[in-house]
Scaffold this motif. Structure first.
Motif, PDB file in Angstrom:
ATOM      1  N   VAL A   1      34.172  35.185  40.690  1.00 50.71           N
ATOM      2  CA  VAL A   1      33.511  34.192  41.066  1.00 50.71           C
ATOM      3  C   VAL A   1      32.119  34.313  40.868  1.00 50.71           C
ATOM      4  O   VAL A   1      31.521  35.366  41.039  1.00 50.71           O
ATOM      5  N   VAL A   2      31.324  33.083  40.403  1.00 48.69           N
ATOM      6  CA  VAL A   2      30.162  32.998  40.169  1.00 48.69           C
ATOM      7  C   VAL A   2      29.278  31.907  41.213  1.00 48.69           C
ATOM      8  O   VAL A   2      29.997  30.879  41.498  1.00 48.69           O
TER       9      VAL A   2
ATOM     10  N   HIS B   1      34.241  38.657  30.444  1.00 53.49           N
ATOM     11  CA  HIS B   1      34.823  39.940  31.223  1.00 53.49           C
ATOM     12  C   HIS B   1      35.925  39.758  32.149  1.00 53.49           C
ATOM     13  O   HIS B   1      36.264  40.442  32.968  1.00 53.49           O
ATOM     14  N   HIS B   2      36.437  38.324  32.110  1.00 58.89           N
ATOM     15  CA  HIS B   2      37.247  37.676  33.148  1.00 58.89           C
ATOM     16  C   HIS B   2      38.524  38.553  33.318  1.00 58.89           C
ATOM     17  O   HIS B   2      39.100  38.769  34.379  1.00 58.89           O
ATOM     18  N   GLU B   3      39.038  38.911  32.047  1.00 55.26           N
ATOM     19  CA  GLU B   3      40.320  39.669  32.057  1.00 55.26           C
ATOM     20  C   GLU B   3      40.111  41.110  32.729  1.00 55.26           C
ATOM     21  O   GLU B   3      40.971  41.536  33.385  1.00 55.26           O
ATOM     22  N   VAL B   4      39.028  41.791  32.487  1.00 57.43           N
ATOM     23  CA  VAL B   4      38.931  43.163  32.909  1.00 57.43           C
ATOM     24  C   VAL B   4      38.435  43.364  34.452  1.00 57.43           C
ATOM     25  O   VAL B   4      38.929  44.083  35.094  1.00 57.43           O
ATOM     26  N   MET B   5      37.914  41.975  34.915  1.00 58.59           N
ATOM     27  CA  MET B   5      37.698  41.914  36.158  1.00 58.59           C
ATOM     28  C   MET B   5      38.983  41.479  37.089  1.00 58.59           C
ATOM     29  O   MET B   5      38.754  41.466  38.461  1.00 58.59           O
ATOM     30  N   ARG B   6      39.995  41.118  36.562  1.00 61.99           N
ATOM     31  CA  ARG B   6      40.993  40.540  37.303  1.00 61.99           C
ATOM     32  C   ARG B   6      41.355  41.410  38.563  1.00 61.99           C
ATOM     33  O   ARG B   6      41.579  40.856  39.565  1.00 61.99           O
ATOM     34  N   ASP B   7      41.944  42.628  38.116  1.00 67.84           N
ATOM     35  CA  ASP B   7      42.627  43.392  39.268  1.00 67.84           C
ATOM     36  C   ASP B   7      41.450  43.667  40.233  1.00 67.84           C
ATOM     37  O   ASP B   7      42.005  43.578  41.413  1.00 67.84           O
ATOM     38  N   ALA B   8      40.149  43.880  40.201  1.00 73.65           N
ATOM     39  CA  ALA B   8      39.012  43.991  40.958  1.00 73.65           C
ATOM     40  C   ALA B   8      39.007  42.691  42.106  1.00 73.65           C
ATOM     41  O   ALA B   8      38.970  42.908  43.213  1.00 73.65           O
ATOM     42  N   CYS B   9      39.363  41.619  41.533  1.00 72.89           N
ATOM     43  CA  CYS B   9      39.262  40.441  42.186  1.00 72.89           C
ATOM     44  C   CYS B   9      40.183  40.292  43.105  1.00 72.89           C
ATOM     45  O   CYS B   9      40.213  39.940  44.162  1.00 72.89           O
TER      46      CYS B   9
ATOM     47  N   GLU C   1      40.254  32.418  47.567  1.00 72.20           N
ATOM     48  CA  GLU C   1      41.373  32.202  47.253  1.00 72.20           C
ATOM     49  C   GLU C   1      41.453  32.352  45.712  1.00 72.20           C
ATOM     50  O   GLU C   1      42.336  32.750  45.141  1.00 72.20           O
ATOM     51  N   ALA C   2      40.176  32.081  44.892  1.00 70.00           N
ATOM     52  CA  ALA C   2      40.041  32.073  43.531  1.00 70.00           C
ATOM     53  C   ALA C   2      40.179  33.565  43.267  1.00 70.00           C
ATOM     54  O   ALA C   2      40.941  34.168  42.150  1.00 70.00           O
ATOM     55  N   LEU C   3      39.338  34.648  44.173  1.00 69.67           N
ATOM     56  CA  LEU C   3      39.569  36.074  43.898  1.00 69.67           C
ATOM     57  C   LEU C   3      41.112  36.407  43.890  1.00 69.67           C
ATOM     58  O   LEU C   3      41.421  37.270  43.082  1.00 69.67           O
ATOM     59  N   ALA C   4      41.892  36.021  44.946  1.00 71.22           N
ATOM     60  CA  ALA C   4      43.273  36.334  45.173  1.00 71.22           C
ATOM     61  C   ALA C   4      43.967  35.887  43.798  1.00 71.22           C
ATOM     62  O   ALA C   4      45.100  36.202  43.600  1.00 71.22           O
ATOM     63  N   CYS C   5      43.579  34.700  42.907  1.00 70.89           N
ATOM     64  CA  CYS C   5      43.948  34.357  41.839  1.00 70.89           C
ATOM     65  C   CYS C   5      43.728  35.210  40.727  1.00 70.89           C
ATOM     66  O   CYS C   5      44.111  34.834  39.475  1.00 70.89           O
ATOM     67  N   GLY C   6      42.688  36.114  41.026  1.00 72.48           N
ATOM     68  CA  GLY C   6      42.443  36.929  39.752  1.00 72.48           C
ATOM     69  C   GLY C   6      41.245  36.514  38.980  1.00 72.48           C
ATOM     70  O   GLY C   6      40.955  36.962  38.058  1.00 72.48           O
ATOM     71  N   LEU C   7      40.443  35.465  39.518  1.00 65.85           N
ATOM     72  CA  LEU C   7      39.225  34.825  38.851  1.00 65.85           C
ATOM     73  C   LEU C   7      37.902  35.350  39.395  1.00 65.85           C
ATOM     74  O   LEU C   7      37.749  35.535  40.664  1.00 65.85           O
TER      75      LEU C   7
ATOM     76  N   THR D   1      30.663  41.420  44.236  1.00 65.58           N
ATOM     77  CA  THR D   1      30.253  42.731  43.755  1.00 65.58           C
ATOM     78  C   THR D   1      30.008  42.586  42.295  1.00 65.58           C
ATOM     79  O   THR D   1      30.634  41.426  41.692  1.00 65.58           O
ATOM     80  N   LYS D   2      29.688  43.497  41.513  1.00 65.33           N
ATOM     81  CA  LYS D   2      29.480  43.456  39.924  1.00 65.33           C
ATOM     82  C   LYS D   2      30.891  43.531  39.471  1.00 65.33           C
ATOM     83  O   LYS D   2      31.125  43.355  38.211  1.00 65.33           O
ATOM     84  N   LYS D   3      31.909  44.019  40.221  1.00 70.29           N
ATOM     85  CA  LYS D   3      33.283  44.070  39.757  1.00 70.29           C
ATOM     86  C   LYS D   3      34.287  42.883  40.046  1.00 70.29           C
ATOM     87  O   LYS D   3      34.857  42.683  39.214  1.00 70.29           O
TER      88      LYS D   3
END
Length: 239
Positions: A160-161, A199-207, A152-158, A175-177
């Motif tokens: 995950v650690v 890097h959270h902003e540039v990772m958003r689309d991949a999430c 769900e967090a990935l779907a929100c664009g976050l 993944t690293k993305k």
């Protein structure tokens, strides 16, 4: 509980699991030929329509406060981060038997003014809104059969650690993305959170793209195909 688990696993020759991690555990009980993986999913359209909450945070944790979730490790890691970035905030959503000791640890580290703790949300949409108002989702768990909150967090664009542990199924989709895997070390967890924040902003689309592969429409179709194939092989149930 373990005895019941062993008995139930042998009641059928068609076992459905939600992750490779669970599959590996069940192979100890049943033949791998009987196991099919059909993961859990998310309603991505619904999540996309939920606006962010008014209260912002930098890091967010959501889950039961039990030993295996290691919320205490997150608090220790967050205390390390605060020495470098004193303006950071952490939101903890959840409740459980470790709640009292977690509060004690927060008071002991003297970072009460940077951490907010809320119990489980009455409305699931409020949890999603909280995620959307944050930057990084952190779940330092060592036991997850799937990890729906991480999806769900990935779907929100976050990004995950989480913890790189054999019993943690979340790591299957990281993944690293779209996130970072940490050891069970406060220093390492702090470092991975630092990277995710940077890097959270540039990772958003991949999430979001990762979560799209688990949209309920696709999962439902996969489930339907599986049951249709079972009926074709064995015939409809009688009675």
């Amino acid at each position: 509980g373990k005895c019941i688990e062993r008995l139930v696993a042998r009641l059928t020759t068609h076992v459905i699991v939600v992750s490779k991690t669970t599959q590996k555990q069940l192979i100890l009980l049943v033949s791998p030929k009987t196991i099919t993986i059909i993961p859990n999913g998310v309603d991505q359209k619904h999540i996309a329509a939920i606006p962010p909450a008014a209260d912002r945070s930098d890091l967010i944790f959501a889950g039961r406060l039990i030993r295996e979730k290691h919320a205490d490790l997150l608090v220790r890691a967050f205390a390390i981060l605060l020495k470098e970035q004193p303006g950071l905030t952490l939101l903890v959503i959840g409740d459980g038997p470790e709640g009292k000791s977690l509060l004690g640890l927060i008071q002991e580290t003297g970072i009460c003014n940077r951490i907010r703790i809320r119990g489980f949300e009455a409305e699931h949409d409020d949890l999603i809104a909280g995620m959307k108002a944050s930057k990084v989702f952190v779940l330092p768990s060592t036991r997850e059969g799937f990890g729906i909150t991480a999806l769900e967090a990935l779907a929100c664009g976050l990004p995950v650690v989480t913890i790189d542990h054999p019993a943690n199924a979340i790591r299957e989709i990281i993944t690293k993305k779209n996130g970072f895997l940490s050891s069970l070390s406060a220093e390492d967890l702090a470092g991975k959170c630092r990277e995710a924040l940077a890097h959270h902003e540039v990772m958003r689309d991949a999430c979001i793209a990762t979560a799209a592969a688990f949209d309920w429409d696709r999962i439902a179709a996969e489930s339907e195909d599986y049951y249709r194939s079972m009926i074709a092989k064995t015939g409809p149930a009688k009675g």
